[in-house]
Motif scaffolding. Structure first.
Motif, short mmCIF file in Angstrom:
data_model
loop_
_atom_site.label_atom_id
_atom_site.label_comp_id
_atom_site.label_asym_id
_atom_site.label_seq_id
_atom_site.Cartn_x
_atom_site.Cartn_y
_atom_site.Cartn_z
N ASN A 245 0.77 -1.25 -0.09
CA ASN A 245 -0.15 0.07 0.02
C ASN A 245 0.88 1.26 0.11
OD1 ASN A 245 -2.49 -1.47 -0.05
ND2 ASN A 245 -2.77 -1.50 2.39
N GLN A 246 2.29 1.11 0.04
CA GLN A 246 3.18 2.18 0.20
C GLN A 246 3.16 2.79 -1.24
OE1 GLN A 246 4.52 3.48 2.61
NE2 GLN A 246 3.32 2.34 4.15
N ASN A 247 2.73 2.05 -2.11
CA ASN A 247 2.67 2.45 -3.61
C ASN A 247 1.46 3.05 -3.93
OD1 ASN A 247 5.04 1.22 -4.07
ND2 ASN A 247 4.33 -0.36 -5.11
N GLU A 248 0.47 3.49 -3.02
CA GLU A 248 -0.79 4.19 -3.39
C GLU A 248 -0.41 5.71 -3.77
OE1 GLU A 248 -4.82 5.48 -1.44
OE2 GLU A 248 -3.87 4.22 -0.36
N LEU A 249 -1.05 6.00 -4.74
CA LEU A 249 -0.68 7.49 -5.57
C LEU A 249 -1.83 8.25 -5.44
CD1 LEU A 249 0.42 6.05 -8.99
CD2 LEU A 249 1.87 6.60 -7.12
N GLN A 250 -1.43 9.43 -5.20
CA GLN A 250 -2.39 10.69 -5.26
C GLN A 250 -1.93 11.79 -6.36
OE1 GLN A 250 -1.27 12.06 -1.22
NE2 GLN A 250 -3.26 11.34 -0.57
N TRP A 251 -2.97 12.42 -6.74
CA TRP A 251 -2.66 13.50 -7.71
C TRP A 251 -3.24 14.80 -7.26
CZ3 TRP A 251 -0.52 13.72 -12.52
CH2 TRP A 251 -0.32 12.69 -13.20
N TYR A 252 -2.48 15.80 -7.51
CA TYR A 252 -2.83 17.20 -6.90
C TYR A 252 -2.85 17.95 -8.33
CZ TYR A 252 -2.09 15.89 -2.13
OH TYR A 252 -1.94 15.18 -0.83
N ARG A 253 -3.77 19.08 -8.44
CA ARG A 253 -3.89 20.14 -9.18
C ARG A 253 -3.68 21.58 -8.48
NH1 ARG A 253 -6.96 24.11 -11.79
NH2 ARG A 253 -7.01 24.24 -14.07
N ASN A 254 -2.47 22.12 -8.93
CA ASN A 254 -2.13 23.41 -8.33
C ASN A 254 -2.54 23.18 -6.77
OD1 ASN A 254 -1.70 24.72 -10.66
ND2 ASN A 254 -3.68 25.56 -10.80
N GLY A 255 -1.88 21.92 -6.17
CA GLY A 255 -1.89 21.81 -4.82
C GLY A 255 -3.10 21.47 -4.06
N ASP A 256 -4.28 21.25 -4.96
CA ASP A 256 -5.38 20.57 -4.38
C ASP A 256 -5.76 19.29 -4.88
OD1 ASP A 256 -6.37 23.01 -3.34
OD2 ASP A 256 -7.06 23.74 -5.41
N LEU A 257 -6.01 18.30 -3.56
CA LEU A 257 -6.23 16.91 -4.05
C LEU A 257 -7.20 16.57 -5.03
CD1 LEU A 257 -5.00 14.25 -3.15
CD2 LEU A 257 -6.65 14.19 -1.51
N VAL A 258 -6.88 15.67 -5.92
CA VAL A 258 -7.83 15.47 -6.82
C VAL A 258 -8.48 14.14 -6.50
CG1 VAL A 258 -8.30 14.65 -9.30
CG2 VAL A 258 -6.63 16.27 -8.78
N ASP A 259 -9.68 14.05 -6.37
CA ASP A 259 -10.43 12.76 -5.83
C ASP A 259 -10.41 11.56 -6.95
OD1 ASP A 259 -12.13 11.15 -4.32
OD2 ASP A 259 -13.92 11.73 -5.24
N LEU A 260 -9.90 10.38 -6.48
CA LEU A 260 -9.53 9.15 -7.33
C LEU A 260 -10.42 8.08 -6.85
CD1 LEU A 260 -5.65 9.42 -7.67
CD2 LEU A 260 -7.24 10.49 -9.27
N LYS A 261 -10.82 7.32 -7.77
CA LYS A 261 -11.40 6.11 -7.21
C LYS A 261 -10.40 5.16 -6.88
CE LYS A 261 -15.38 6.14 -10.52
NZ LYS A 261 -15.96 5.37 -11.70
N GLU A 262 -10.74 4.15 -5.87
CA GLU A 262 -9.84 3.29 -5.07
C GLU A 262 -9.13 2.53 -6.20
OE1 GLU A 262 -9.60 0.08 -1.64
OE2 GLU A 262 -11.50 0.89 -2.06
N GLU A 263 -9.67 1.99 -7.36
CA GLU A 263 -8.85 1.24 -8.23
C GLU A 263 -7.89 1.86 -9.17
OE1 GLU A 263 -12.91 1.99 -10.08
OE2 GLU A 263 -12.18 1.55 -8.13
N ASN A 264 -7.96 3.37 -8.78
CA ASN A 264 -7.08 4.11 -9.81
C ASN A 264 -6.05 4.88 -8.80
OD1 ASN A 264 -6.26 5.35 -12.11
ND2 ASN A 264 -7.41 7.30 -11.75
N ARG A 265 -5.69 3.99 -7.97
CA ARG A 265 -4.37 4.74 -6.80
C ARG A 265 -3.21 3.83 -6.84
NH1 ARG A 265 -8.80 6.11 -2.01
NH2 ARG A 265 -10.08 7.43 -2.92
N LEU A 266 -3.42 2.53 -7.11
CA LEU A 266 -2.34 1.61 -6.71
C LEU A 266 -1.60 1.35 -8.19
CD1 LEU A 266 -4.02 -0.93 -4.33
CD2 LEU A 266 -2.44 0.88 -3.81
N TYR A 267 -0.22 1.50 -7.88
CA TYR A 267 0.79 1.18 -9.09
C TYR A 267 0.80 2.09 -10.32
CZ TYR A 267 0.68 -2.77 -6.30
OH TYR A 267 0.76 -3.96 -5.42
N ARG A 268 -0.66 2.48 -10.71
CA ARG A 268 -0.75 3.22 -12.09
C ARG A 268 -2.12 3.97 -11.81
NH1 ARG A 268 1.41 2.14 -16.74
NH2 ARG A 268 0.14 2.93 -18.82
#
Length: 250
Positions: A56-79
């Motif tokens: 789970n250390q590979n879980e990814l996050q996206w930010y747009r101009n410093g604001d967190l983007v809401d991602l579905k769970e299946e779109n967070r790991l590895y890719r």
């Protein structure tokens, strides 16, 4: 600007390397910049380094101009993938950052360089009283920036004469005409922009100079009438006895 989540494998054009996460993009990035146009689609995909432990250390996050983007769970790991669709003027300069949730120092960023023309190509009717001031404004915000020229009746204005004043902050260009005179200033004005990318664009102002209207000073006039009426009433009341005597004699 709409940011949608892409969960399927997408055709990608470029790979820019980071220490432990990699950002893949379409269209192709030049370093950390992606050049695109309004109404286009930009695809970003972030993947973890293959040498990292699968956890789970590979879980990814996206930010747009410093604001967190809401991602579905299946779109967070590895890719993890994002789509910017459609690209708008407000996306110019937007920075998208992908990072590990467990270690924010492991990240990679892409900045959007959105090209767009100035919002012109229309005509505006302007009516102004003689001896008044008039300000003509046009939106010249563009990427890349444009050069601006002002014309009257298809002739370049002589801005050194002192009859006109211009300002341009890169967003709005303005032409100020002080103390308008019909025989000098009435006519068709043009705000013309020139760009190596978008060519020549313009906005037209049809300026009509009207006779100056003498404004009736309503407030002071009403106050004056009230004072006169009150004075008359007070005079009548103070002399009512004399008025009654005169009426009886008659």
């Amino acid at each position: 600007m709409k940011v949608s989540v892409c969960v399927t494998l997408l055709l990608l054009c470029c790979i820019s390397h980071a220490k432990a996460v990699t950002v893949e993009s379409c269209p192709k990035a030049a370093g950390s910049f992606i050049q695109t146009q309004v109404e286009e689609t930009v695809t970003l995909t972030c993947v973890t380094d293959g040498s990292m432990d699968p956890s789970n250390q590979n879980e990814l996050q996206w930010y747009r101009n410093g604001d967190l983007v809401d991602l579905k769970e299946e779109n967070r790991l590895y890719r993890s993938s994002l789509c910017v669709q459609p690209v708008t003027r407000e996306d110019n300069g937007a920075i998208f950052t992908c990072q590990l949730k467990g270690d924010a120092s492991v990240n990679n960023s892409i900045e959007l360089d959105v090209q767009f023309p100035p919002d012109l190509n229309d005509t505006e009717e302007v009516f102004v009283e003689e001896t008044s001031n008039v300000v003509l404004s046009c939106d010249v915000l563009a990427n890349p920036p444009v050069t601006v020229a002002w014309k009257k009746d298809d002739e370049l204005l002589d801005l050194t004469s002192g009859s006109y004043k211009t300002t341009n902050n890169g967003i709005t260009a303005q032409l100020t005409v002080p103390k308008v005179k019909r025989d000098v200033h009435q006519g068709t004005y043009t705000c013309e922009t020139t760009s190596s990318v978008y060519g020549i664009r313009n906005k037209t102002f049809k300026v009509t100079v009207e006779d100056k209207v003498l404004k009736f000073p309503l407030g002071p006039t009403i106050a004056g009438v009230v004072v006169v009426v009150c004075t008359i009433i007070i005079a009548i009341i103070s002399r009512r006895d004399q008025i009654k005597k005169c009426c009886k004699l008659n």
